[in-house]
Design a protein around this motif. Structure first.
Motif, PDB file in Angstrom:
ATOM      1  N   VAL A 143     -29.316  11.396  18.757  1.00 23.15           N
ATOM      2  CA  VAL A 143     -28.919  12.387  19.764  1.00 23.15           C
ATOM      3  C   VAL A 143     -30.152  12.881  20.527  1.00 23.15           C
ATOM      4  O   VAL A 143     -30.125  13.020  21.757  1.00 23.15           O
ATOM      5  CB  VAL A 143     -28.160  13.554  19.105  1.00 23.15           C
ATOM      6  N   ALA A 144     -31.244  13.130  19.802  1.00 19.15           N
ATOM      7  CA  ALA A 144     -32.480  13.598  20.444  1.00 19.15           C
ATOM      8  C   ALA A 144     -32.995  12.574  21.444  1.00 19.15           C
ATOM      9  O   ALA A 144     -33.418  12.928  22.554  1.00 19.15           O
ATOM     10  CB  ALA A 144     -33.538  13.891  19.384  1.00 19.15           C
ATOM     11  N   PRO A 166     -22.393  16.825  22.122  1.00 18.60           N
ATOM     12  CA  PRO A 166     -22.046  17.880  21.157  1.00 18.60           C
ATOM     13  C   PRO A 166     -21.146  17.390  20.011  1.00 18.60           C
ATOM     14  O   PRO A 166     -21.239  17.888  18.890  1.00 18.60           O
ATOM     15  CB  PRO A 166     -21.342  18.933  22.015  1.00 18.60           C
ATOM     16  N   ALA A 167     -20.313  16.389  20.266  1.00 18.74           N
ATOM     17  CA  ALA A 167     -19.490  15.832  19.187  1.00 18.74           C
ATOM     18  C   ALA A 167     -20.373  15.116  18.171  1.00 18.74           C
ATOM     19  O   ALA A 167     -20.153  15.204  16.958  1.00 18.74           O
ATOM     20  CB  ALA A 167     -18.439  14.873  19.752  1.00 18.74           C
ATOM     21  N   ALA A 176     -12.922  12.440  18.289  1.00 15.39           N
ATOM     22  CA  ALA A 176     -13.474  12.986  19.539  1.00 15.39           C
ATOM     23  C   ALA A 176     -14.545  12.057  20.107  1.00 15.39           C
ATOM     24  O   ALA A 176     -14.620  11.842  21.328  1.00 15.39           O
ATOM     25  CB  ALA A 176     -14.065  14.369  19.293  1.00 15.39           C
ATOM     26  N   ILE A 177     -15.344  11.461  19.224  1.00 11.35           N
ATOM     27  CA  ILE A 177     -16.384  10.531  19.677  1.00 11.35           C
ATOM     28  C   ILE A 177     -15.753   9.271  20.254  1.00 11.35           C
ATOM     29  O   ILE A 177     -16.230   8.717  21.246  1.00 11.35           O
ATOM     30  CB  ILE A 177     -17.356  10.216  18.517  1.00 11.35           C
ATOM     31  N   GLN A 182     -22.054  17.753  16.107  1.00  2.59           N
ATOM     32  CA  GLN A 182     -21.104  18.271  15.117  1.00  2.59           C
ATOM     33  C   GLN A 182     -20.987  17.310  13.931  1.00  2.59           C
ATOM     34  O   GLN A 182     -20.971  17.724  12.777  1.00  2.59           O
ATOM     35  CB  GLN A 182     -19.726  18.486  15.762  1.00  2.59           C
ATOM     36  N   LEU A 183     -20.943  16.026  14.231  1.00  8.03           N
ATOM     37  CA  LEU A 183     -20.860  15.026  13.163  1.00  8.03           C
ATOM     38  C   LEU A 183     -22.111  15.087  12.282  1.00  8.03           C
ATOM     39  O   LEU A 183     -22.020  15.028  11.056  1.00  8.03           O
ATOM     40  CB  LEU A 183     -20.686  13.623  13.747  1.00  8.03           C
ATOM     41  N   GLY A 184     -23.271  15.209  12.900  1.00  8.86           N
ATOM     42  CA  GLY A 184     -24.510  15.319  12.138  1.00  8.86           C
ATOM     43  C   GLY A 184     -24.508  16.534  11.220  1.00  8.86           C
ATOM     44  O   GLY A 184     -24.923  16.458  10.058  1.00  8.86           O
ATOM     45  N   GLU A 185     -24.020  17.651  11.728  1.00  7.66           N
ATOM     46  CA  GLU A 185     -23.955  18.861  10.900  1.00  7.66           C
ATOM     47  C   GLU A 185     -22.981  18.687   9.733  1.00  7.66           C
ATOM     48  O   GLU A 185     -23.254  19.118   8.613  1.00  7.66           O
ATOM     49  CB  GLU A 185     -23.586  20.065  11.766  1.00  7.66           C
ATOM     50  N   LEU A 186     -21.846  18.053   9.997  1.00  5.61           N
ATOM     51  CA  LEU A 186     -20.875  17.808   8.925  1.00  5.61           C
ATOM     52  C   LEU A 186     -21.446  16.863   7.872  1.00  5.61           C
ATOM     53  O   LEU A 186     -21.250  17.067   6.666  1.00  5.61           O
ATOM     54  CB  LEU A 186     -19.578  17.246   9.499  1.00  5.61           C
TER      55      LEU A 186
END
Length: 187
Positions: free
Chosen positions: A41-42, A16-17, A7-8, A20-24
């Motif tokens: 991202v921030a 948001p992708a 997706a990236i 999501q990667l950071g959370e994974l």
């Protein structure tokens, strides 16, 4: 993770992708890498002018690596700039605690001193000034810096005259600095 990478690749500016990667990555136990992803991202959100997205991403980075004081410092600055004083003061507490746990007591005290300047802008029900003064006074007591502790406890006594613990400590400190007349008066 592979789907997120794909997706990236299709839209690399879709944040948001990246989130999501950071959370994974965090779920996989790669907390440092996840924190770096959230910091990036921030910064991207901040450059786009999205304050809330930036703050949320900084908070996720801090959640991944709680002892990353540089990240927490950036978060505190963002929160102060955008009027979220109570949240900034919460993070000041965390920074001071981190320094204390790392046995950097001087830096912890300096952090609490800096937060004390911001405390009057915080919510009244949080008693920020009392909380930070008490932390500073406890550090001074542990370091046997009776004069600094005395100053902090005097201020605490003025802020909360009914606090018996503060009064007892104040009497003890007056004796330790050689002011028995003030100790008896306080008693």
């Amino acid at each position: 993770v592979e789907e997120t990478y794909r997706a990236i690749q299709l839209s690399n500016d879709y944040l948001p992708a990246h989130i999501q990667l950071g959370e994974l990555l965090g779920k996989q136990g790669r907390r440092q890498t996840a924190a770096q992803k959230f910091m990036t991202v921030a910064d991207a959100y901040r450059n786009r002018g999205d304050v809330n997205g930036s703050i949320i991403s900084y908070e996720k980075a801090v959640e991944m690596t709680p002892l990353d004081l540089a990240a927490r410092g950036r978060l505190i600055d963002m929160l102060k700039q955008h009027g979220q004083i109570d949240r900034a003061l919460d993070h000041y507490l965390a920074v001071g605690d981190a320094y204390y746990q790392l046995a950097q007591v001087d830096k912890a005290r300096d952090t609490y001193q800096e937060a004390l300047k911001l405390a009057p802008r915080g919510a009244d029900d949080q008693n920020w000034k009392v909380r930070f003064l008490r932390l500073m006074a406890e550090i001074d007591m542990q370091r046997f810096d009776w004069r600094r502790a005395l100053s902090a406890y005097k201020e605490l006594r003025m802020l909360d005259p009914n606090d018996e613990r503060t009064a007892i400590t104040l009497v003890d400190l007056y004796y330790k600095v050689g002011q028995p007349i003030n100790a008896v008066g306080e008693l």
